[in-house]
Design a protein around this motif. Structure first.
Motif, PDB file in Angstrom:
ATOM      1  N   LYS A 134       0.826  -1.202   0.000  1.00  0.00           N
ATOM      2  CA  LYS A 134       0.000   0.000   0.000  1.00  0.00           C
ATOM      3  C   LYS A 134       0.859   1.250   0.000  1.00  0.00           C
ATOM      4  O   LYS A 134       0.597   2.215  -0.747  1.00  0.00           O
ATOM      5  N   SER A 135       1.911   1.253   0.804  1.00  0.00           N
ATOM      6  CA  SER A 135       2.799   2.406   0.868  1.00  0.00           C
ATOM      7  C   SER A 135       3.443   2.677  -0.492  1.00  0.00           C
ATOM      8  O   SER A 135       3.533   3.829  -0.932  1.00  0.00           O
ATOM      9  N   GLN A 136       3.855   1.617  -1.163  1.00  0.00           N
ATOM     10  CA  GLN A 136       4.483   1.788  -2.466  1.00  0.00           C
ATOM     11  C   GLN A 136       3.490   2.318  -3.494  1.00  0.00           C
ATOM     12  O   GLN A 136       3.800   3.222  -4.272  1.00  0.00           O
ATOM     13  N   VAL A 137       2.279   1.750  -3.498  1.00  0.00           N
ATOM     14  CA  VAL A 137       1.269   2.187  -4.461  1.00  0.00           C
ATOM     15  C   VAL A 137       0.839   3.625  -4.180  1.00  0.00           C
ATOM     16  O   VAL A 137       0.613   4.406  -5.114  1.00  0.00           O
ATOM     17  N   GLU A 138       0.728   3.991  -2.909  1.00  0.00           N
ATOM     18  CA  GLU A 138       0.373   5.364  -2.562  1.00  0.00           C
ATOM     19  C   GLU A 138       1.420   6.357  -3.068  1.00  0.00           C
ATOM     20  O   GLU A 138       1.090   7.487  -3.441  1.00  0.00           O
ATOM     21  N   SER A 139       2.682   5.934  -3.086  1.00  0.00           N
ATOM     22  CA  SER A 139       3.728   6.821  -3.581  1.00  0.00           C
ATOM     23  C   SER A 139       3.609   7.036  -5.084  1.00  0.00           C
ATOM     24  O   SER A 139       4.066   8.057  -5.615  1.00  0.00           O
ATOM     25  N   LEU A 140       2.995   6.078  -5.781  1.00  0.00           N
ATOM     26  CA  LEU A 140       2.797   6.195  -7.222  1.00  0.00           C
ATOM     27  C   LEU A 140       1.571   7.022  -7.568  1.00  0.00           C
ATOM     28  O   LEU A 140       1.592   7.846  -8.488  1.00  0.00           O
TER      29      LEU A 140
ATOM     30  N   CYS B 234      -7.365  -0.779  -0.727  1.00  0.00           N
ATOM     31  CA  CYS B 234      -6.752  -1.901  -0.013  1.00  0.00           C
ATOM     32  C   CYS B 234      -7.415  -3.219  -0.409  1.00  0.00           C
ATOM     33  O   CYS B 234      -6.744  -4.256  -0.498  1.00  0.00           O
ATOM     34  N   ALA B 235      -8.720  -3.196  -0.639  1.00  0.00           N
ATOM     35  CA  ALA B 235      -9.434  -4.403  -1.052  1.00  0.00           C
ATOM     36  C   ALA B 235      -8.906  -4.909  -2.386  1.00  0.00           C
ATOM     37  O   ALA B 235      -8.740  -6.123  -2.592  1.00  0.00           O
ATOM     38  N   ASP B 236      -8.635  -3.992  -3.321  1.00  0.00           N
ATOM     39  CA  ASP B 236      -8.075  -4.389  -4.610  1.00  0.00           C
ATOM     40  C   ASP B 236      -6.649  -4.900  -4.455  1.00  0.00           C
ATOM     41  O   ASP B 236      -6.250  -5.872  -5.108  1.00  0.00           O
ATOM     42  N   ILE B 237      -5.866  -4.244  -3.622  1.00  0.00           N
ATOM     43  CA  ILE B 237      -4.491  -4.704  -3.382  1.00  0.00           C
ATOM     44  C   ILE B 237      -4.494  -6.127  -2.852  1.00  0.00           C
ATOM     45  O   ILE B 237      -3.710  -6.975  -3.292  1.00  0.00           O
ATOM     46  N   LEU B 238      -5.389  -6.417  -1.923  1.00  0.00           N
ATOM     47  CA  LEU B 238      -5.465  -7.754  -1.344  1.00  0.00           C
ATOM     48  C   LEU B 238      -5.873  -8.788  -2.395  1.00  0.00           C
ATOM     49  O   LEU B 238      -5.325  -9.891  -2.443  1.00  0.00           O
ATOM     50  N   ALA B 239      -6.809  -8.434  -3.270  1.00  0.00           N
ATOM     51  CA  ALA B 239      -7.250  -9.355  -4.320  1.00  0.00           C
ATOM     52  C   ALA B 239      -6.127  -9.647  -5.308  1.00  0.00           C
ATOM     53  O   ALA B 239      -5.932 -10.794  -5.728  1.00  0.00           O
ATOM     54  N   VAL B 240      -5.388  -8.624  -5.686  1.00  0.00           N
ATOM     55  CA  VAL B 240      -4.274  -8.809  -6.622  1.00  0.00           C
ATOM     56  C   VAL B 240      -3.142  -9.586  -5.953  1.00  0.00           C
ATOM     57  O   VAL B 240      -2.524 -10.467  -6.565  1.00  0.00           O
TER      58      VAL B 240
END
Length: 335
Positions: A116-122, A129-135
């Protein structure tokens, strides 16, 4: 119409003239449906970032692949795939993490935090978070040699969680087959899809306390279990019969290939070597015997059916559009 200050507004009439490749984005934005290319414009590097982080985590700890897959399952089966399982307790809020099936059992939250931290930086405030968990669940399976599938995206995160439902809605390792069928049927799954999803136990481990009765035949229920004697004996030294002894010691759910996603789980069941009571309930004069035999004989059929069942599971109770939020921190709601 979804309103998000971090994304561009897409007027409905533009959907008519956009290319086929972008139709999924229009559907997700206007129809509030999920689409595999939901982030193609708003955060095009998100999926690669998630994949890289998950692969690194699994290389460091092969068990992490099973842990992230299990976390996604535990999220989806309780109020839907909404990231609610990720919320920490607060003085005024009790989430799902401390419910019986999850407490001191689910692991990998720090991996999701790092992703999440990495994606937020992008792209701040875009990827839920729900999508991150699914992926991450999909990428974990692939990292361990399993099938891939197109993860449908566009979920929003829940602003609450359900401790009570986490205690009642998740299938138990002690369940008999009728209860298992009922539990999955309540979520819209057929018995065949239940067997396919149970094949996730080809990876991962379980603690002694959840299979002790089965290997020692400690009670009336477990004494009727079909279990290979040599298999049971191989586990007894690490899991003594007395409750409280070595409760947290681990054994692989699939001793044949514990860190590789294959169909060995089903051949184990046919040999009466299912680690959990609920596993072995799928075979041994059961209505699901034919599915187990089929997947043991046809590994490609299992992998295809598992992937399809995961897509279906990923659609359970999703929050889209202006409902829910995109959490900045997966452990707590915004604000």
């Amino acid at each position: 119409m979804e309103s998000n200050p971090t994304t561009s507004y897409v007027p409905l009439f533009y959907c008519v003239i956009l290319t086929v490749a972008l139709r999924g984005l229009c559907a997700a934005t206007n129809g509030q449906e999920l689409a595999s290319n939901y982030y193609d414009l708003t955060c095009p590097r998100a999926l690669a970032a998630i994949r890289g982080s998950v692969l690194a985590a699994v290389r460091k700890d092969r068990r992490m692949g099973a842990s992230l897959l299990r976390m996604h399952f535990h999220d989806c089966f309780v109020t839907g795939c909404d990231g609610s399982v990720l919320l920490d307790d607060t003085p005024s809020f009790r989430g799902e993490k401390t419910a019986g099936p999850n407490d001191n059992s689910l692991r990998g939250f720090e991996v999701i935090d790092a992703v999440k931290s990495q994606v937020e930086s992008l792209c701040p405030g875009v990827v839920s978070c729900a999508d991150i968990l699914a992926v991450a669940a999909r990428d974990s399976v692939v990292a361990l040699g399993g099938p891939t599938w197109a993860v449908q995206l566009g979920r929003k995160d829940s602003t609450t969680a359900d401790y009570a439902a986490a205690n009642t809605d998740l299938p138990s390792p002690f369940m008999d087959l009728p209860a298992l069928i009922s539990s999955f049927s309540d979520k819209g799954f057929t018995s065949k899809q239940m067997v396919a999803l149970s094949g996730a136990h080809t990876i991962g481990h379980a603690t002694c306390r959840v299979f002790r009765d089965r290997i020692h035949q400690n009670n009336a229920s477990s004494s009727s279990d079909n279990i290979d004697a040599s298999f049971a004996d191989s586990l007894k030294s690490g899991c003594p019969p007395l409750a409280g002894s070595n409760d947290t010691s681990l054994s692989p759910l699939d001793a044949a290939s514990p860190a590789f996603f294959d169909n060995a789980y089903f051949t184990n069941l046919i040999a009466n070597q299912g680690l959990l009571h609920s596993d072995q309930q799928l075979f041994g004069g059961a209505s699901t015997d034919a599915h187990v035999v089929d997947y043991a004989k046809r590994p490609r059929a299992f992998l295809a059916d598992f992937a399809a069942a995961m897509v279906k599971m990923g659609s359970l109770g999703v929050i889209t559009g202006t409902d829910g939020e995109v959490r900045a921190n997966c452990r707590k709601i915004n604000g």
